[in-house]
Scaffold this motif. Structure first.
Motif, PDB file in Angstrom:
ATOM      1  N   ILE A  10      -2.531  -3.539   2.482  1.00 28.77           N
ATOM      2  CA  ILE A  10      -3.642  -3.214   3.366  1.00 28.77           C
ATOM      3  C   ILE A  10      -3.896  -4.415   4.273  1.00 28.77           C
ATOM      4  CG2 ILE A  10      -6.095  -2.670   3.533  1.00 28.77           C
ATOM      5  CD1 ILE A  10      -5.912  -1.190   0.915  1.00 28.77           C
ATOM      6  N   GLU A  12      -6.393  -6.042   6.616  1.00 29.50           N
ATOM      7  CA  GLU A  12      -7.824  -5.977   6.891  1.00 29.50           C
ATOM      8  C   GLU A  12      -8.079  -6.271   8.371  1.00 29.50           C
ATOM      9  OE1 GLU A  12     -11.544  -5.392   7.083  1.00 29.50           O
ATOM     10  OE2 GLU A  12     -10.550  -5.018   5.153  1.00 29.50           O
ATOM     11  N   LEU A  43      -7.778  -9.219  -0.182  1.00 26.68           N
ATOM     12  CA  LEU A  43      -7.033  -9.043   1.076  1.00 26.68           C
ATOM     13  C   LEU A  43      -6.349 -10.350   1.453  1.00 26.68           C
ATOM     14  CD1 LEU A  43      -7.244  -6.175   2.287  1.00 26.68           C
ATOM     15  CD2 LEU A  43      -9.405  -6.790   1.223  1.00 26.68           C
ATOM     16  N   ASP A 233      -3.531  -0.411   8.114  1.00 27.85           N
ATOM     17  CA  ASP A 233      -4.737  -1.100   8.581  1.00 27.85           C
ATOM     18  C   ASP A 233      -5.974  -0.396   8.039  1.00 27.85           C
ATOM     19  OD1 ASP A 233      -2.987  -2.626  10.044  1.00 27.85           O
ATOM     20  OD2 ASP A 233      -3.783  -2.070  12.010  1.00 27.85           O
ATOM     21  N   ALA A 234      -7.008  -1.173   7.765  1.00 33.08           N
ATOM     22  CA  ALA A 234      -8.301  -0.615   7.362  1.00 33.08           C
ATOM     23  C   ALA A 234      -9.351  -1.687   7.585  1.00 33.08           C
ATOM     24  CB  ALA A 234      -8.277  -0.174   5.899  1.00 33.08           C
ATOM     25  N   SER A 235     -10.619  -1.254   7.669  1.00 30.37           N
ATOM     26  CA  SER A 235     -11.704  -2.227   7.833  1.00 30.37           C
ATOM     27  C   SER A 235     -12.738  -2.060   6.732  1.00 30.37           C
ATOM     28  CB  SER A 235     -12.380  -2.093   9.212  1.00 30.37           C
ATOM     29  OG  SER A 235     -13.209  -0.957   9.268  1.00 30.37           O
ATOM     30  N   ILE A 236     -13.150  -3.175   6.159  1.00 30.21           N
ATOM     31  CA  ILE A 236     -14.195  -3.141   5.145  1.00 30.21           C
ATOM     32  C   ILE A 236     -15.459  -2.537   5.754  1.00 30.21           C
ATOM     33  CG2 ILE A 236     -15.787  -4.631   3.862  1.00 30.21           C
ATOM     34  CD1 ILE A 236     -13.436  -6.421   3.204  1.00 30.21           C
ATOM     35  N   THR A 254     -11.537   0.097   4.122  1.00 33.20           N
ATOM     36  CA  THR A 254     -10.699  -0.610   3.156  1.00 33.20           C
ATOM     37  C   THR A 254     -11.017  -0.184   1.730  1.00 33.20           C
ATOM     38  OG1 THR A 254     -10.547  -2.512   4.639  1.00 33.20           O
ATOM     39  CG2 THR A 254     -10.030  -2.894   2.317  1.00 33.20           C
ATOM     40  N   VAL A 270      -6.082  -4.755  -3.895  1.00 33.53           N
ATOM     41  CA  VAL A 270      -7.467  -4.892  -3.447  1.00 33.53           C
ATOM     42  C   VAL A 270      -8.422  -4.518  -4.579  1.00 33.53           C
ATOM     43  CG1 VAL A 270      -9.212  -4.043  -1.822  1.00 33.53           C
ATOM     44  CG2 VAL A 270      -6.871  -4.485  -1.045  1.00 33.53           C
ATOM     45  N   ALA A 275     -14.593  -4.990  -2.490  1.00 32.51           N
ATOM     46  CA  ALA A 275     -14.509  -4.527  -1.103  1.00 32.51           C
ATOM     47  C   ALA A 275     -15.705  -3.654  -0.744  1.00 32.51           C
ATOM     48  CB  ALA A 275     -13.201  -3.764  -0.885  1.00 32.51           C
TER      49      ALA A 275
END
Length: 305
Positions: A10, A12, A43, A233-236, A254, A270, A275
């Motif tokens: 992943i 971030e 991450l 890709d991912a965002s917290i 995330t 993760v 997260a």
């Protein structure tokens, strides 16, 4: 999900793609703390800044200060978004605080490319080749992200042939990222794009960038896993979006993605609970009533399947 699937990394992107579309501009110290919480959650590859024009993306105006402030260790790699040669010059000027990787975006449709970067797709590709050569000579890992690969907000569908042609014309890269910038994609497109791109970029690992605008982001993520993508890709908190795309909503979150992968026996490394806590924290810092991510509200479900 069958046993034996390999793990997925992943990436971030909250500190960059997440924050760039939020109304509140956070202080540098809060951005650094966001990165620190991401690291604490496991991450290890984090997109922390964009070398963009401050007047167009004020949330990224302190890119240099963020890169100077984030903790450094052998286990963590930092990524910076670069849109042109001037952006690469800014990365090079940082010397001891340089990012480890450069992510360069080429938009698949001409109309979106002109609105996003002020140039056509062909001109953007030409600039990319020059920047990529310089970046690789300087020791950067170079990712080409094909934005709006699944559809354009202004001109509609983007053909598989169009995306294949962009990747083929890009020249040597270390990684290809296919981005559903506006969240219109569905799983069948993921596999079709993967099959189209691989023959023209042999050896380049595939990464995917999904938004959950139409609630297909997580289904697309699992389709990418099934298609052999090595990074997602991912965002917290699930924050973010493209400031130049109408009605853009956040990235897949995330914490939600990490839960989905873990419960599907696909390792990501993760810590889901950490997260999720970071997602609630960044939401409070941004003044959001709630973040798009679900795990912070629903809670983890104990135990792997």
């Amino acid at each position: 999900m069958e046993q034996g699937w390999r793990g997925v990394e992943i990436v971030e992107v909250g500190p960059r793609d997440g924050l760039q579309n939020e109304k509140r501009v956070l202080p540098t110290a809060v951005k650094v703390a966001y990165v620190e919480r991401a690291i604490a959650a496991g991450l290890t590859r984090i997109e922390v800044a964009a070398f963009a024009r401050p007047d167009r993306v004020p949330q990224m105006a302190d890119a240099e200060e963020v890169l100077r402030g984030v903790p450094r260790s052998a286990d963590v790699r930092y990524v910076a978004l670069v849109l042109n040669g001037r952006g690469l010059d800014r990365a090079l000027a940082l010397e001891d605080a340089r990012p480890h990787e450069i992510n360069y975006v080429v938009v698949a449709s001409d109309e979106f490319s002109r609105r996003n970067q002020g140039v056509s797709t062909a001109d953007s590709l030409k600039a990319f080749r020059s920047v990529a050569d310089r970046a690789r000579d300087a020791g950067f890992f170079v990712t080409l992200t094909v934005a709006a690969a699944f559809g354009c907000p202004f001109t509609g569908p983007v053909s598989v042939d169009r995306v294949r042609s962009i990747v083929e014309d890009a020249g040597p890269v270390d990684e290809i990222c296919l981005a559903d910038t506006i969240g219109v994609g569905v799983p069948v497109q993921v596999s079709e794009l993967a099959d189209a791109v691989r023959p023209v970029a042999p050896g380049a690992p595939l990464r995917a960038h999904f938004h959950n605008t139409r609630n297909t982001g997580y289904a697309n993520a699992m389709a990418a896993v099934a298609s052999g993508f090595t990074a997602l890709d991912a965002s917290i908190g699930g924050i973010g979006g493209c400031p130049f795309a109408p009605a853009a909503t956040g990235n897949i979150a995330t914490e939600d993605l990490a839960y989905l992968l873990r419960q599907s026996r696909v390792p990501s490394g993760v810590d889901v609970a950490a997260a999720a806590a970071a997602g609630l924290w960044i939401g409070a810092e941004l003044g959001l009533a709630q973040v798009p991510a679900q795990l912070g509200r629903a809670g983890d479900f104990p135990g792997d399947l």
